[in-house]
Design a protein around this motif. Structure first.
Motif, mmCIF file in Angstrom:
data_model
loop_
_atom_site.group_PDB
_atom_site.id
_atom_site.type_symbol
_atom_site.label_atom_id
_atom_site.label_comp_id
_atom_site.label_asym_id
_atom_site.label_seq_id
_atom_site.Cartn_x
_atom_site.Cartn_y
_atom_site.Cartn_z
ATOM 1 N N ALA A 33 51.988 28.454 41.673
ATOM 2 C CA ALA A 33 52.447 26.949 42.034
ATOM 3 C C ALA A 33 52.350 26.679 43.554
ATOM 4 C CB ALA A 33 53.690 26.688 41.418
ATOM 5 N N HIS A 34 52.618 27.546 44.414
ATOM 6 C CA HIS A 34 52.403 27.301 45.954
ATOM 7 C C HIS A 34 51.458 27.819 46.486
ATOM 8 C CE1 HIS A 34 56.891 25.694 46.356
ATOM 9 N NE2 HIS A 34 57.107 26.275 45.279
ATOM 10 N N GLY A 35 50.513 28.391 45.882
ATOM 11 C CA GLY A 35 49.151 28.729 46.647
ATOM 12 C C GLY A 35 49.254 29.856 47.342
ATOM 13 N N LEU A 36 50.270 30.763 46.909
ATOM 14 C CA LEU A 36 50.631 32.213 47.774
ATOM 15 C C LEU A 36 49.503 33.039 47.174
ATOM 16 C CD1 LEU A 36 54.329 32.171 48.114
ATOM 17 C CD2 LEU A 36 52.830 31.513 49.598
ATOM 18 N N TRP A 37 49.404 33.206 45.847
ATOM 19 C CA TRP A 37 48.288 33.857 45.281
ATOM 20 C C TRP A 37 47.210 33.187 44.583
ATOM 21 C CZ3 TRP A 37 51.782 37.152 41.304
ATOM 22 C CH2 TRP A 37 52.781 37.931 42.223
ATOM 23 N N ARG A 38 45.780 33.708 44.672
ATOM 24 C CA ARG A 38 44.822 33.221 43.889
ATOM 25 C C ARG A 38 44.928 33.781 42.333
ATOM 26 N NH1 ARG A 38 40.477 35.409 46.069
ATOM 27 N NH2 ARG A 38 41.734 36.458 47.385
ATOM 28 N N ARG A 39 44.313 32.595 41.484
ATOM 29 C CA ARG A 39 44.619 32.955 40.174
ATOM 30 C C ARG A 39 44.245 34.172 39.636
ATOM 31 N NH1 ARG A 39 46.919 30.459 36.139
ATOM 32 N NH2 ARG A 39 47.677 28.603 37.343
ATOM 33 N N GLU A 40 42.863 34.732 40.176
ATOM 34 C CA GLU A 40 42.220 35.857 39.865
ATOM 35 C C GLU A 40 42.882 37.098 40.242
ATOM 36 O OE1 GLU A 40 40.762 33.357 41.444
ATOM 37 O OE2 GLU A 40 39.718 33.772 43.337
ATOM 38 N N GLU A 41 43.755 37.006 41.513
ATOM 39 C CA GLU A 41 44.503 38.038 41.816
ATOM 40 C C GLU A 41 45.840 38.363 41.311
ATOM 41 O OE1 GLU A 41 44.395 37.926 46.123
ATOM 42 O OE2 GLU A 41 46.113 36.293 46.084
ATOM 43 N N ALA A 42 46.078 37.292 40.640
ATOM 44 C CA ALA A 42 47.625 37.399 40.081
ATOM 45 C C ALA A 42 47.928 38.554 39.322
ATOM 46 C CB ALA A 42 47.866 36.009 39.014
ATOM 47 N N GLN A 43 46.998 39.004 38.568
ATOM 48 C CA GLN A 43 47.402 40.213 37.591
ATOM 49 C C GLN A 43 47.712 41.308 38.525
ATOM 50 O OE1 GLN A 43 44.316 40.833 34.602
ATOM 51 N NE2 GLN A 43 45.599 42.039 33.421
ATOM 52 N N ALA A 44 46.780 41.552 39.296
ATOM 53 C CA ALA A 44 46.944 42.568 40.357
ATOM 54 C C ALA A 44 48.359 42.556 41.136
ATOM 55 C CB ALA A 44 45.831 42.753 41.282
ATOM 56 N N LYS A 45 48.595 41.428 41.459
ATOM 57 C CA LYS A 45 49.832 40.996 42.190
ATOM 58 C C LYS A 45 51.036 41.487 41.463
ATOM 59 C CE LYS A 45 48.090 39.054 46.360
ATOM 60 N NZ LYS A 45 48.616 39.504 47.732
ATOM 61 N N VAL A 46 51.106 40.867 40.376
ATOM 62 C CA VAL A 46 52.370 41.107 39.485
ATOM 63 C C VAL A 46 52.406 42.556 39.216
ATOM 64 C CG1 VAL A 46 53.039 40.782 36.895
ATOM 65 C CG2 VAL A 46 51.953 39.150 38.284
ATOM 66 N N ALA A 47 51.369 43.268 39.067
ATOM 67 C CA ALA A 47 51.401 44.686 38.814
ATOM 68 C C ALA A 47 51.913 45.360 39.916
ATOM 69 C CB ALA A 47 50.291 45.439 38.519
ATOM 70 N N ARG A 48 51.752 44.800 41.072
ATOM 71 C CA ARG A 48 52.144 45.426 42.480
ATOM 72 C C ARG A 48 53.740 45.238 42.578
ATOM 73 N NH1 ARG A 48 50.392 43.824 48.318
ATOM 74 N NH2 ARG A 48 52.711 43.551 48.376
ATOM 75 N N VAL A 49 54.047 44.016 42.319
ATOM 76 C CA VAL A 49 55.572 43.592 42.329
ATOM 77 C C VAL A 49 56.299 44.356 41.371
ATOM 78 C CG1 VAL A 49 57.304 41.649 42.256
ATOM 79 C CG2 VAL A 49 55.040 41.276 43.223
ATOM 80 N N LEU A 50 55.803 44.646 40.136
ATOM 81 C CA LEU A 50 56.603 45.216 39.263
ATOM 82 C C LEU A 50 56.755 46.760 39.551
ATOM 83 C CD1 LEU A 50 55.057 44.092 35.675
ATOM 84 C CD2 LEU A 50 57.385 43.756 36.448
ATOM 85 N N ARG A 51 55.690 47.262 40.183
ATOM 86 C CA ARG A 51 55.933 48.688 40.769
ATOM 87 C C ARG A 51 56.808 48.635 41.625
ATOM 88 N NH1 ARG A 51 50.498 49.404 41.610
ATOM 89 N NH2 ARG A 51 49.729 49.203 39.386
ATOM 90 N N GLN A 52 56.886 47.576 42.483
ATOM 91 C CA GLN A 52 57.741 47.645 43.734
ATOM 92 C C GLN A 52 59.436 47.688 43.228
ATOM 93 O OE1 GLN A 52 56.767 44.167 45.944
ATOM 94 N NE2 GLN A 52 56.630 45.477 47.895
ATOM 95 N N VAL A 53 59.597 47.118 42.056
ATOM 96 C CA VAL A 53 61.200 47.157 41.618
ATOM 97 C C VAL A 53 60.987 48.260 40.525
ATOM 98 C CG1 VAL A 53 61.256 44.847 42.095
ATOM 99 C CG2 VAL A 53 60.491 45.449 39.733
ATOM 100 N N GLY A 54 60.110 49.042 40.472
ATOM 101 C CA GLY A 54 60.430 50.492 39.554
ATOM 102 C C GLY A 54 59.972 50.062 37.996
#
Lengths: 298, 326
Positions: B126-147
């Protein structure tokens, strides 16, 4: 959330269906509703006669008892009415009108009502007070009374009846969504969404509305059944659908003068059809309420 | 110390129950509740500030003001010298995405009808920090970050345990790439063993990402584990702040001393504890002078008459007690 759903890892919709399907009666009712809808949609394809086409009606065939063969050469399984209409065809076309009017007015009333309810819950203050008092005021009148007055003012026709039904019923949806949204509004996930921050509109549409959906779904099924019943009443009283496009209510009205002369079928079969539709929808609604209301769960 | 990231200057918050129709007709007003009263606090970049107090002392309200979920009635909450949030046309508008909040209840703070991946990516998209096509990879990264396993992105919140949900809540905050996180009792609802895991996670994230943390808790041992600096709050006011070590080793304010003495400890097996005597007074009618004086073992006449200001003691410590020795 029941332990079963947690273990199985299904989406809420799949979970809902599983619990719904525990009741065979409800599944049966759902199948009946589905068949009625199919019949209504496919009416011109499956009926032997188009009951709205005056040129297909033969006055000579009027008031034939069920099972007799008319001048068209086919069996009138449910008999014919005073204008020589095949009753089975008329009932299926009547279903089309009744269900169409019910679903159309239900959908419109639901959209308008939930928008009003959501906005009132989110805005609060004067807007909420004014809107919800109006809704309360309207809910204190029976819906049929309001629909009667409006239909009488606007005259016969599909659009007029739908308008009258929407005006009479939006308040139920507004009340339901308002209550559900107020309860959800206080939960942390709404505050979390607002704190990201996400826009008010987005929070309403993506967070509040989906969580207000269960009660809304229950109210919608019951109100669609009500809309069908109200439309039938209006038509029966002669201010709903015109006689050239008979709905189930019009058919019942057409036939009841012949009841005492033994020609029961003209009124009774449309009446049974109406009963089956309304009852099935209500059974589905009841089951939905049981499944979706966490307080009734073990 | 570097320039503060988050600056609370004279922040106050007064709640007032709406008068009923009858009360309005009689011209009566309702009693104000001062949840937060003239609080000055600063959070430096990368710093962990523990905010401690009993239930009802206003620490959650202060946290919500810091996170931009509430507007202060007085004073200001500034993020890099801009207001965090402002009231406009009766509605709150939050100006920054750089301060995120982690909530206490891991069950209520996630939308039950939204898949985890969606909940995490909604804000950044919603805030344009991520592009839609990279969202899945970014979510995976954040999830890994929190274990958490990136495969969890497709699941719904009800399929997770409390500890996992707490991690999801942290992941949602992290996805916004914040400079500071306000954690309001973020581990209070968890089992002790899970608490430790989540606390370690917060400590790691802080080290890796240089996150500043406003850590609100009623649990002193938890705060001691994590915080660089501690602020003790009592009935809407800060009574003592200072470096964590100094405060835990040698508390100067009688309330802080009382709090520390009421904590059960393993190394000193005691049959009884000395709780702070009495109940926390109602914030609807707080005592005059020092709010703590009715419960204070060392109170003198001056305490009931004069509000003590936060005075600077040695070693970076400040205390609001008339009797604190400079």
């Amino acid at each position: 959330m029941s332990a079963r759903g947690v273990a199985a890892g299904r989406s809420p919709a799949a979970q809902l269906w599983r619990e719904f399907a525990d009741s065979k009666v409800a599944v049966g009712a759902l199948i009946v509703v589905g068949l009625c809808m199919l019949a209504a949609i496919a009416a011109p394809l499956i009926t032997p006669q188009n009951p709205y086409d005056q040129s297909q009606l033969v006055l000579f065939d009027a008031r034939l008892p069920p099972g007799s063969v008319g001048s068209g050469g086919y069996v009138h399984w449910l008999g014919t009415d005073a204008a020589g209409r095949d009753l089975l065809s008329a009932i299926i076309f009547g279903l089309r009108i009744s269900i169409g009017v019910g679903v159309a007015s239900g959908t419109i009333a639901l959209s308008i009502g939930s928008a009003i309810g959501l906005l009132a819950a989110f805005r609060g203050g004067l807007v909420e007070a004014a809107v919800m008092r109006l809704v309360d005021l309207q809910l204190s009148f029976p819906a049929i009374l309001l629909a009667l007055v409006l239909a009488a003012l606007m005259g016969q026709g599909v659009a007029q009846v739908v308008t009258a039904l929407v005006a009479a019923q939006y308040a139920y949806y507004a009340r339901t969504v308002h209550g559900a949204a107020l309860a959800e509004r206080r939960k942390d996930y709404v505050e979390a969404a607002l704190g990201i921050p996400l826009s008010t509109r987005r929070v309403m549409a993506r967070h509040l509305l989906p969580n207000a959906l269960p009660p809304l779904l229950v109210v919608a099924t019951v109100q669609i059944a009500n809309a069908i019943a109200i439309e039938a009443t209006l038509s029966f009283l002669g201010i709903g659908m015109p006689i050239s496009e008979p709905s189930l209510g019009t058919l019942i009205a057409n036939g009841y003068q012949f009841m005492l002369s033994g020609r029961y079928w003209i009124s009774v079969y449309p009446g049974i059809a109406l009963l089956i539709v309304i009852m099935s929808i209500n059974l589905v609604g009841d089951r939905l309420r049981d499944v979706l209301n966490p307080r009734l769960k073990r | 110390m570097s320039a503060p990231l988050l600056m609370l200057a004279g922040v106050g918050k007064t709640f007032r129950r709406k008068p009923s129709l009858a009360e309005r007709a009689l011209g009566r007003t309702t009693r104000p509740l001062r949840a937060v009263d003239g609080v000055d606090l600063a959070l430096a970049p990368g710093e962990v500030l523990g905010l401690v107090g009993e239930s009802g002392c206003g620490k959650s309200t202060l946290g919500r003001i810091a996170a931009g979920l509430l507007a202060p009635s007085e004073g200001s909450a500034l993020f890099r010298s801009r207001p965090v949030a402002e009231e406009a046309g009766g509605r709150l508008v939050k100006h920054t995405t750089a301060i995120q909040m982690v909530f206490q209840d891991p069950f209520a703070s996630l939308n039950p009808r939204m898949r985890v991946g969606e909940a995490i990516s909604e804000g950044p998209l919603a805030h344009g920090l991520w592009r839609r096509e990279e969202a899945q990879a970014k979510v995976a990264r954040v999830l890994r970050q929190v274990g958490l396993d990136p495969a969890y992105a497709g699941r719904f919140p009800h399929q997770f345990s409390g500890g996992q949900r707490a991690r999801i809540g942290i992941a949602r905050a992290l996805a916004m790439q914040p400079a500071a996180i306000v954690a309001d009792e973020a581990v209070a609802a968890l089992d002790v063993s899970i608490q430790a895991q989540v606390l370690n996670l917060l400590a790691e994230l802080r080290k890796e990402l240089g996150l500043a943390l406003l850590f609100i808790s009623h649990d002193l041992s938890v705060v001691r584990h994590l915080a660089d600096r501690v602020a003790i709050m009592y009935l809407g006011r800060i009574v003592e702040t200072g470096p964590s070590e100094a405060i835990f080793e040698a508390p100067s304010h009688p309330y802080t001393r009382g709090l520390l003495e009421s904590v059960p400890r393993l190394d000193r097996r005691r049959a009884s504890f000395r709780p702070v005597s009495g109940e926390i007074p109602s914030p609807l009618g707080p005592p005059p002078g020092c709010h703590f004086h009715p419960r204070c073992p060392a109170a003198i006449a001056r305490c009931a008459a004069e509000v003590p200001s936060l005075r600077v003691l040695g070693d970076g410590r400040r205390s609001a007690c008339h009797l604190a020795s400079v």
